[in-house]
Design an enzyme around this catalytic site. Structure first.
Site, PDB file in Angstrom:
ATOM      1  N   GLY A  37       3.229  -0.438   6.918  1.00  0.00           N
ATOM      2  CA  GLY A  37       3.127  -1.455   8.113  1.00  0.00           C
ATOM      3  C   GLY A  37       1.866  -2.402   7.680  1.00  0.00           C
ATOM      4  O   GLY A  37       1.533  -2.767   6.516  1.00  0.00           O
ATOM      5  N   HIS A  43       4.450  -7.547   0.618  1.00  0.00           N
ATOM      6  CA  HIS A  43       5.650  -6.873   1.037  1.00  0.00           C
ATOM      7  C   HIS A  43       6.678  -7.456   1.045  1.00  0.00           C
ATOM      8  O   HIS A  43       7.775  -7.241   0.860  1.00  0.00           O
ATOM      9  CB  HIS A  43       5.312  -6.176   2.530  1.00  0.00           C
ATOM     10  N   GLN A  67      -1.481  11.358   3.555  1.00  0.00           N
ATOM     11  CA  GLN A  67      -2.104  10.684   2.679  1.00  0.00           C
ATOM     12  C   GLN A  67      -3.624  10.234   2.807  1.00  0.00           C
ATOM     13  O   GLN A  67      -3.825   9.372   1.897  1.00  0.00           O
ATOM     14  CB  GLN A  67      -1.020   9.602   2.119  1.00  0.00           C
ATOM     15  N   SER A 192      -3.601  -7.250   0.330  1.00  0.00           N
ATOM     16  CA  SER A 192      -3.634  -5.920   0.627  1.00  0.00           C
ATOM     17  C   SER A 192      -3.950  -6.186   2.223  1.00  0.00           C
ATOM     18  O   SER A 192      -4.454  -6.982   2.586  1.00  0.00           O
ATOM     19  CB  SER A 192      -4.944  -5.439  -0.043  1.00  0.00           C
TER      20      SER A 192
END
Ligand code: PAF
EC number: 6.3.2.1
Length: 287
Positions: A37, A43, A67, A192
């Site tokens: 998300g 993305h 993770q 990012s």
């Protein structure tokens, strides 16, 4: 086929399996873009490729706790579901899979884990213990739930991409892994979800990461030492950038190359800017 209406949002594994069984029965192929998300243009660029490769686009949004080795990092991870769904609707995504942690891990963290092996303990894995085992295990689960024909992964997470490809080969998983090029800001900073945490000075300093990679790329024909020196030089003097690692790895093994290596390689780096960890990489050809 690009949808024009809002994506179907599905929270359960069963619901997802049933919806996609119907798509497959109708002869349609499926592309999966797995995400945490907090979506950005990086993305969304996956979806352009996904639309070329398959009939049905599925995006998963799941902030996978297994993770994250650091609880604070997990808490801090941006959650922007409403904005994400709007962006995915505009991009023509058909299904969005948004399971809860309980839905993905009904018995707690899985007892069966896909281990990332030696490469999984290096670089990102050295600073984030167990990170790649968590990534590979959740990716294996997602591939099993969605059973896509193709799944997209960003080049920006080069080590993750390498390990996912290796898992798919090792386990004979019937899926094509499609690498998607890194999308960058005008000054070169790789997009990012973490960039939003940078303050103005850190954001300015963050440019030096892509500048270092460009310097490495321009020096690559002069060999390993010159390439590393060029990248280090570009980072020198940036006191806000705390370099974690800067390495040159072999694309086929993801292990550091030695002096004698000539040919394709990848420069990888990670740095902390305050409490924000950024990674980036660039494929090069060492002379
Ligand atoms: O790269 C990411 O966003 C995540 O590691 C992934 C592949 C969605 C697995 O949780």
């Amino acid at each position: 086929m690009r949808a024009t209406q809002k994506p179907v949002v599905i929270e359960t594994v069963r619901g997802m399996c049933e919806a996609l069984a119907a798509e497959r029965a109708a002869g349609r192929t499926i592309a999966l873009t797995p995400t945490l998300g907090a979506l950005h243009d990086g993305h969304l660029s996956h979806l352009d490729r996904a639309a070329e490769l398959a009939d049905v686009m599925v995006v998963s949004i799941f902030v996978n706790p297994t993770q994250f080795s650091d609880a604070a990092d997990l808490d801090k991870y941006p959650r922007t579901l409403e904005a994400d769904l709007l962006a995915l609707g505009a991009a023509g995504v058909h299904y969005v899979f948004v399971p809860t942690v309980e839905e993905m891990y009904p018995d707690g963290p899985t007892q069966t884990v896909v281990t990332a092996g030696r490469v999984g303990t290096l670089f990102e894995g050295a600073s984030r213990h167990g990170h790649f085992d968590g990534v590979l295990t959740v990716v294996a689960k997602l591939l099993d739930i969605i059973t896509p024909n193709v799944a997209t992964f960003g080049q920006k997470d080069a080590q993750q991409l390498f390990l996912v490809r290796r898992m798919v080969r090792d386990l004979n998983l019937p899926v094509r892994i499609e690498a998607i090029e890194t999308v960058r800001e005008a000054d070169g900073l790789a997009l990012s979800s973490r960039n939003r945490f940078l303050d103005t000075n850190q954001r300015r300093a963050a440019r030096s990461l892509s500048i270092a990679l460009e310097a490495a790329s321009s020096s690559a024909e002069r060999g390993l030492d010159a390439t590393l020196a060029a990248a280090q030089g570009a980072l020198m003097g940036e006191s806000l950038v705390q370099l974690d690692y800067l390495k040159i790895v072999h694309p086929q093994t993801f292990m550091p190359v030695d002096d004698g290596h000539h040919g394709p390689a990848i420069v990888i780096l990670a740095a902390m800017l305050g409490t924000t960890r950024l990674i980036d990489n660039e494929p090069i050809y060492l002379g």
